[in-house]
Enzyme design. Structure first.
Site, PDB file in Angstrom:
ATOM      1  N   SER A  51      43.209  58.502  -0.158  1.00 37.27           N
ATOM      2  CA  SER A  51      43.935  57.027  -0.275  1.00 37.27           C
ATOM      3  C   SER A  51      45.544  57.204   0.076  1.00 37.27           C
ATOM      4  CB  SER A  51      43.697  56.706  -1.785  1.00 37.27           C
ATOM      5  OG  SER A  51      42.405  56.415  -2.271  1.00 37.27           O
TER       6      SER A  51
HETATM    7  N1  SAM Z   1      40.524  60.634  -5.090  1.00 39.37           N
HETATM    8  C1  SAM Z   1      40.464  61.179  -4.078  1.00 39.37           C
HETATM    9  C2  SAM Z   1      41.624  61.901  -3.628  1.00 39.37           C
HETATM   10  O1  SAM Z   1      42.439  62.006  -3.999  1.00 39.37           O
HETATM   11  O2  SAM Z   1      41.447  62.289  -2.234  1.00 39.37           O
HETATM   12  C3  SAM Z   1      40.068  59.810  -2.966  1.00 39.37           C
HETATM   13  C4  SAM Z   1      38.664  59.537  -2.997  1.00 39.37           C
HETATM   14  S1  SAM Z   1      37.997  58.656  -1.883  1.00 39.37           S
HETATM   15  C5  SAM Z   1      38.788  57.308  -1.686  1.00 39.37           C
HETATM   16  C6  SAM Z   1      36.331  58.320  -2.757  1.00 39.37           C
HETATM   17  C7  SAM Z   1      35.589  59.508  -3.115  1.00 39.37           C
HETATM   18  O3  SAM Z   1      34.529  58.781  -4.079  1.00 39.37           O
HETATM   19  C8  SAM Z   1      34.804  60.189  -2.149  1.00 39.37           C
HETATM   20  O4  SAM Z   1      35.028  61.441  -2.081  1.00 39.37           O
HETATM   21  C9  SAM Z   1      33.229  59.724  -2.701  1.00 39.37           C
HETATM   22  O5  SAM Z   1      32.540  60.975  -2.018  1.00 39.37           O
HETATM   23  C10 SAM Z   1      33.450  59.826  -3.751  1.00 39.37           C
HETATM   24  N2  SAM Z   1      32.275  59.137  -4.653  1.00 39.37           N
HETATM   25  C11 SAM Z   1      31.675  57.947  -4.241  1.00 39.37           C
HETATM   26  N3  SAM Z   1      30.537  57.902  -5.172  1.00 39.37           N
HETATM   27  C12 SAM Z   1      30.669  58.566  -6.192  1.00 39.37           C
HETATM   28  C13 SAM Z   1      29.750  58.791  -7.538  1.00 39.37           C
HETATM   29  N4  SAM Z   1      28.947  58.000  -7.719  1.00 39.37           N
HETATM   30  N5  SAM Z   1      30.479  60.031  -8.088  1.00 39.37           N
HETATM   31  C14 SAM Z   1      31.385  60.721  -7.523  1.00 39.37           C
HETATM   32  N6  SAM Z   1      32.069  60.801  -6.441  1.00 39.37           N
HETATM   33  C15 SAM Z   1      31.911  59.693  -5.736  1.00 39.37           C
END
Ligand code: SAM
Length: 221
Positions: free
Chosen positions: A66
């Site tokens: 993000s």
């Molecule tokens: N917090 C992260 C960082 O600091 O880089 C950014 C996260 S990215 C915007 C969103 C993440 O949520 C992705 O890696 C995606 O694979 C994960 N995601 C989506 N659905 C999910 C779920 N049900 N459980 C765990 N992770 C999930």
């Protein structure tokens, strides 16, 4: 605690001043955490030159790290004091988890893509950050084994707040989550008071989808 690279240190200080403080984030502990965690270590080599730019970046598997200001804003809303048990849903690059680790006692972070989780765990290990535990699975269901959490941060966009996460929030706890449709959402701050939950809407945001049993259907990311 964290290895410093002088080539990036100046850019990191400028990022905090120009993107974070200028937009109104004031918490000294949070600003210090953002000055400390080397964001360039969390992005692929071909993205490193933009690691301190004012935007999100690609990290593989169709996912993103993000924008720095959004990381700061979401973390600020949790109002961490240092003794909390925190759950992060959506480990991604591990950057947000590393920031949380500077501000809370213990962080649990869950990611649905095993490759991202493994890479994030390796980066935090290299940086000597030891109070983060990594899980692979569906974070819409939370991590009941370590509940309750005084703070929960969801870093992917949900159609509605997952009931499992509200249930795993401690009394007095805070949960921050983007809620909306596939392209636009509003950042919501939830608070639990006993068996009552209320929320405020904070700001418009755009996140990748939260895919899981209490999120969007599989195949939508
Ligand atoms: N917090 C992260 C960082 O600091 O880089 C950014 C996260 S990215 C915007 C969103 C993440 O949520 C992705 O890696 C995606 O694979 C994960 N995601 C989506 N659905 C999910 C779920 N049900 N459980 C765990 N992770 C999930």
């Amino acid at each position: 605690m964290i290895a410093q690279d002088p080539a990036f240190a100046e850019k990191r200080l400028a990022m905090v001043k120009e993107q974070i403080e200028r937009r109104g984030i004031r918490s000294p502990r949070l600003l210090e955490a953002l000055r400390t965690v080397p964001r360039h270590c969390f992005v692929p080599p071909d993205q490193q030159r933009w690691a301190y730019a004012d935007g999100a970046l690609r990290i593989g598997q169709g996912q993103t790290i993000s924008q720095p200001y959004i990381v700061a804003l979401m973390t600020d809303l949790l109002a961490l004091k240092g003794d909390e048990n925190v759950l992060e849903v959506g480990t991604g690059s591990g950057y947000q988890a590393a920031v949380l680790a500077q501000l809370a006692a213990q962080v649990y972070t869950i990611e649905r893509h095993a490759a991202l989780s493994q890479r994030a765990a390796a980066v935090l290990a290299d940086l000597g950050i030891r109070n983060v535990k990594f899980y692979v699975g569906d974070g819409t269901l939370g991590l009941p084994d370590h509940a309750p959490y005084q703070a929960i941060l969801v870093t992917a966009a949900a159609p509605r707040v997952p009931p499992a996460l509200l249930e795993q929030l401690d009394a007095g706890g805070r949960l921050v989550i983007p809620v909306g449709d596939r392209f636009r959402q509003v950042l919501q701050l939830w608070r639990r008071r006993g068996e009552q939950w209320d929320h405020d809407e904070i700001a418009p945001v755009a996140f990748v989808p939260l895919v899981g049993a209490q999120g969007w259907e599989t195949g939508k990311d």
